[in-house]
Scaffold this motif. Structure first.
Motif, short mmCIF file in Angstrom:
data_model
loop_
_atom_site.label_atom_id
_atom_site.label_comp_id
_atom_site.label_asym_id
_atom_site.label_seq_id
_atom_site.Cartn_x
_atom_site.Cartn_y
_atom_site.Cartn_z
N HIS A 24 0.83 -1.21 0.00
CA HIS A 24 0.00 0.00 0.00
C HIS A 24 0.87 1.26 0.00
O HIS A 24 0.51 2.27 -0.61
CB HIS A 24 -0.92 0.00 1.23
CG HIS A 24 -1.82 1.18 1.31
ND1 HIS A 24 -2.90 1.36 0.48
CD2 HIS A 24 -1.78 2.28 2.12
CE1 HIS A 24 -3.50 2.51 0.76
NE2 HIS A 24 -2.84 3.08 1.76
N ALA A 25 2.03 1.18 0.67
CA ALA A 25 2.94 2.32 0.72
C ALA A 25 3.73 2.49 -0.57
O ALA A 25 4.43 3.49 -0.75
CB ALA A 25 3.90 2.17 1.90
N GLY A 26 3.64 1.51 -1.46
CA GLY A 26 4.31 1.62 -2.75
C GLY A 26 5.68 0.98 -2.81
O GLY A 26 6.36 1.07 -3.83
N LEU A 27 6.12 0.31 -1.73
CA LEU A 27 7.44 -0.31 -1.72
C LEU A 27 7.45 -1.69 -2.37
O LEU A 27 8.46 -2.10 -2.94
CB LEU A 27 7.98 -0.41 -0.29
CG LEU A 27 8.70 0.82 0.26
CD1 LEU A 27 7.71 1.94 0.52
CD2 LEU A 27 9.45 0.49 1.54
N LEU A 28 6.34 -2.42 -2.25
CA LEU A 28 6.26 -3.77 -2.79
C LEU A 28 5.14 -3.88 -3.82
O LEU A 28 4.15 -3.14 -3.77
CB LEU A 28 6.01 -4.78 -1.67
CG LEU A 28 7.14 -4.97 -0.65
CD1 LEU A 28 6.72 -5.96 0.43
CD2 LEU A 28 8.43 -5.45 -1.32
N ASP A 29 5.32 -4.81 -4.74
CA ASP A 29 4.33 -5.09 -5.77
C ASP A 29 4.00 -6.58 -5.69
O ASP A 29 4.85 -7.42 -6.01
CB ASP A 29 4.89 -4.73 -7.15
CG ASP A 29 3.92 -5.03 -8.27
OD1 ASP A 29 2.70 -5.16 -8.00
OD2 ASP A 29 4.38 -5.13 -9.43
N VAL A 30 2.79 -6.89 -5.22
CA VAL A 30 2.37 -8.28 -5.06
C VAL A 30 1.73 -8.75 -6.36
O VAL A 30 0.71 -8.21 -6.78
CB VAL A 30 1.38 -8.44 -3.90
CG1 VAL A 30 0.97 -9.90 -3.74
CG2 VAL A 30 2.00 -7.92 -2.60
N ARG A 31 2.33 -9.76 -7.00
CA ARG A 31 1.84 -10.29 -8.26
C ARG A 31 1.32 -11.71 -8.04
O ARG A 31 2.10 -12.63 -7.78
CB ARG A 31 2.95 -10.29 -9.32
CG ARG A 31 3.58 -8.91 -9.52
CD ARG A 31 4.75 -8.97 -10.51
NE ARG A 31 5.49 -7.72 -10.52
CZ ARG A 31 6.62 -7.53 -11.19
NH1 ARG A 31 7.13 -8.53 -11.92
NH2 ARG A 31 7.24 -6.36 -11.14
N GLN A 32 0.03 -11.84 -8.11
CA GLN A 32 -0.58 -13.13 -7.84
C GLN A 32 -0.03 -14.20 -8.77
O GLN A 32 0.02 -14.03 -9.99
CB GLN A 32 -2.11 -13.03 -8.02
CG GLN A 32 -2.79 -12.12 -7.00
CD GLN A 32 -2.60 -12.60 -5.57
OE1 GLN A 32 -2.54 -13.81 -5.32
NE2 GLN A 32 -2.50 -11.66 -4.64
N GLY A 33 0.39 -15.33 -8.19
CA GLY A 33 0.91 -16.43 -8.96
C GLY A 33 2.35 -16.27 -9.39
O GLY A 33 2.91 -17.17 -10.03
N ASP A 34 2.96 -15.15 -9.07
CA ASP A 34 4.35 -14.90 -9.49
C ASP A 34 5.26 -14.63 -8.31
O ASP A 34 6.37 -15.15 -8.23
CB ASP A 34 4.37 -13.72 -10.46
CG ASP A 34 5.74 -13.48 -11.08
OD1 ASP A 34 6.62 -14.35 -10.92
OD2 ASP A 34 5.95 -12.43 -11.70
N GLY A 35 4.82 -13.80 -7.38
CA GLY A 35 5.64 -13.45 -6.23
C GLY A 35 5.49 -11.99 -5.88
O GLY A 35 4.65 -11.27 -6.44
#
Length: 229
Positions: free
Chosen positions: A60-71
């Motif tokens: 939510h803070a923009g540091l991480l990008d959660v990609r479903q099925g990828d990581g």
């Protein structure tokens, strides 16, 4: 009215802090995939729910990008750079150049008063590398040198907050510097805002330095406006 007692930080807050440290330190660079959920649970000795809460907060803070099925991938090194990337996605090149102008002008003004000989000599070396790269049509080296020069002026301003702000804008600012590389008539080795700016810095002339920094972006803005879409 009495104050509420100070409570120990929640476990998720501690996990957020540890993950943020790994990102900010460069252990997990931008674009890298972080360890899997099971690996992090084992390393941190926390439950799945606690870890997911921390990852959601950093996403939510923009540091991480959660990609479903990828990581989960590192998107930015700080909340500020993450916010900038989100904002830049909705902004045009002209808006970014206007922000650059404000930062570059103030950085140049301060650097003219505060930069020492070592910093100025380092800037001169960067400009020599930039000019050589332009002549050789070496795009990657030219972009890197152009960025290093402007970031170096921000560092020489002697204001840690200004320098940190400038460096958190690295991705969009570098993109703005590179945007016109192949455009007809673009002068990537012009002295305005570069060699001329360095001369003003060596003369310790804040007014002239600010003028040179502003002229560099003004010229680019005018060129951008006049260029065909």
């Amino acid at each position: 009215m009495s104050l509420e007692p100070v409570r120990r930080p929640s476990l998720s807050a501690e996990v957020i802090g540890r993950l943020r440290h790994r990102i900010a330190s460069g252990d997990w660079p931008v674009g890298a995939r972080i360890p899997t959920e099971s690996e992090l649970m084992e390393q941190l000795q926390v439950a799945r729910g606690t870890l997911r809460e921390a990852v959601r907060a950093l996403a939510h803070a923009g540091l991480l990008d959660v990609r479903q099925g990828d990581g989960t991938y590192v998107r930015a090194t700080s909340e500020l750079s993450g916010a900038v990337k989100r904002l830049y996605g909705d902004s045009g090149q002209e808006h970014l150049l206007e922000v650059r102008q404000a930062l570059d002008v103030q950085a140049a003004r301060l650097a003219a008063a505060r930069a020492d000989d070592a910093a100025l000599d380092a800037l001169a070396d960067i400009l020599a590398r930039r000019a050589a790269a332009w002549d050789a049509r070496d795009f990657e080296t030219w972009v890197a040198a152009d960025w290093d020069f402007h970031a170096g002026v921000a560092d020489a301003a002697g204001n840690p907050l200004l320098s940190e702000l400038y460096r958190n804008l690295a991705a969009p600012l570098r993109a703005s510097m590179a945007a016109f590389w192949d455009s007809p008539g673009f002068a990537g080795a012009a002295p305005a805002g570069h060699e001329d700016l360095l001369a003003a810095l060596r003369a310790h002339d804040p007014s002239k330095a600010a003028s040179q920094a502003g002229a560099n972006i003004t010229e680019t803005l005018a060129w951008h406006t006049d260029s065909p879409a």
